[in-house]
Design an enzyme around this catalytic site. Structure first.
Site, mmCIF file in Angstrom:
data_model
loop_
_atom_site.group_PDB
_atom_site.id
_atom_site.type_symbol
_atom_site.label_atom_id
_atom_site.label_comp_id
_atom_site.label_asym_id
_atom_site.label_seq_id
_atom_site.Cartn_x
_atom_site.Cartn_y
_atom_site.Cartn_z
ATOM 1 N N GLY A 45 0.842 -1.188 0.000
ATOM 2 C CA GLY A 45 0.000 0.000 0.000
ATOM 3 C C GLY A 45 0.875 1.234 0.000
ATOM 4 C CD GLN A 50 3.324 5.892 2.574
ATOM 5 O OE1 GLN A 50 2.342 5.304 2.157
ATOM 6 N NE2 GLN A 50 4.337 5.268 3.141
ATOM 7 C CB CYS A 90 5.367 2.608 7.422
ATOM 8 S SG CYS A 90 4.800 4.054 6.504
ATOM 9 C CG LEU A 91 6.654 1.176 1.399
ATOM 10 C CD1 LEU A 91 6.161 1.362 -0.030
ATOM 11 C CD2 LEU A 91 7.743 0.123 1.468
ATOM 12 C CG HIS A 132 -0.435 1.207 7.240
ATOM 13 N ND1 HIS A 132 0.522 0.853 8.162
ATOM 14 C CD2 HIS A 132 0.194 2.058 6.379
ATOM 15 C CE1 HIS A 132 1.662 1.457 7.870
ATOM 16 N NE2 HIS A 132 1.501 2.193 6.788
ATOM 17 C CG HIS A 136 0.293 6.903 5.388
ATOM 18 N ND1 HIS A 136 1.438 7.388 5.975
ATOM 19 C CD2 HIS A 136 0.496 5.577 5.208
ATOM 20 C CE1 HIS A 136 2.304 6.402 6.124
ATOM 21 N NE2 HIS A 136 1.760 5.288 5.673
HETATM 22 NI NI NI Z 1 2.749 3.474 5.734
#
Ligand code: NI
Length: 170
Positions: A45, A50, A90-91, A132, A136
């Site tokens: 995701g 992000q 998380c990326l 999740h 964000h």
């Molecule tokens: Ni994340």
């Protein structure tokens, strides 16, 4: 310039994102960048903030299978039911992981890239991935959801991300 992953604590990750009001082709470059970034980093995701865009748009692919990803625009959780705990990463915080409670089942209302509205019920892993990513859009990252006594284990890692951000800005 192609968008790239943004790491915490960049401000775009900790403030609420804005509703998407323009649909269709204008979203294609953003979605293309998000797809590339998410799959190249092995994510399931990715939320628009992000990659530096403060918009309420997320890409999810709970199966990790390219081609099965879906764009969710202006998503809203209508109902939550139950609770389940599982480790998340998380990326935007690579290398950090922690146990996070999520609703086991959610009722979701979303728009697609064309602006069409639909509703669905999601469970378990799919529900977790969506929760999740929706977090964000409100500037919330998974450590914010952890038990304080478990989050302590991430303090050193989070401090390292803060130092790296300060160095990039310097
Ligand atoms: Ni994340």
């Amino acid at each position: 310039m192609a968008r790239e992953i943004v790491h915490w604590p960049d401000p775009v990750l900790v403030r609420p994102a804005q509703a998407v009001v323009a649909f269709g082709r204008v979203l294609e470059p953003l979605v293309a960048d998000m797809r590339r970034v998410m799959f190249s980093l092995g994510g399931v995701g990715l939320a628009a903030p992000q990659v530096g865009e403060g918009l309420r748009l997320v890409l999810v692919c709970p199966s990790s299978e390219p081609g099965e990803e879906e764009v969710l625009v202006n998503p809203i959780i209508l109902e939550r039911e139950g609770v389940a705990w599982r480790e998340e990463g998380c990326l935007s915080l690579p290398g950090l992981f922690g146990r996070v409670p999520r609703a086991a089942r959610i009722r979701l209302r979303v728009q697609d890239v064309a602006g069409r509205t639909s509703e669905r019920t999601l469970e378990d892993w799919e529900a977790r991935v969506v929760q999740h990513e929706l977090d964000h859009l409100d500037g919330v990252l998974f450590p914010d959801r952890m038990l304080p006594e478990e989050r302590i284990a991430l303090d050193a890692g989070l401090a390292a991300f803060e130092r790296a951000y300060a160095e990039r800005r310097a």
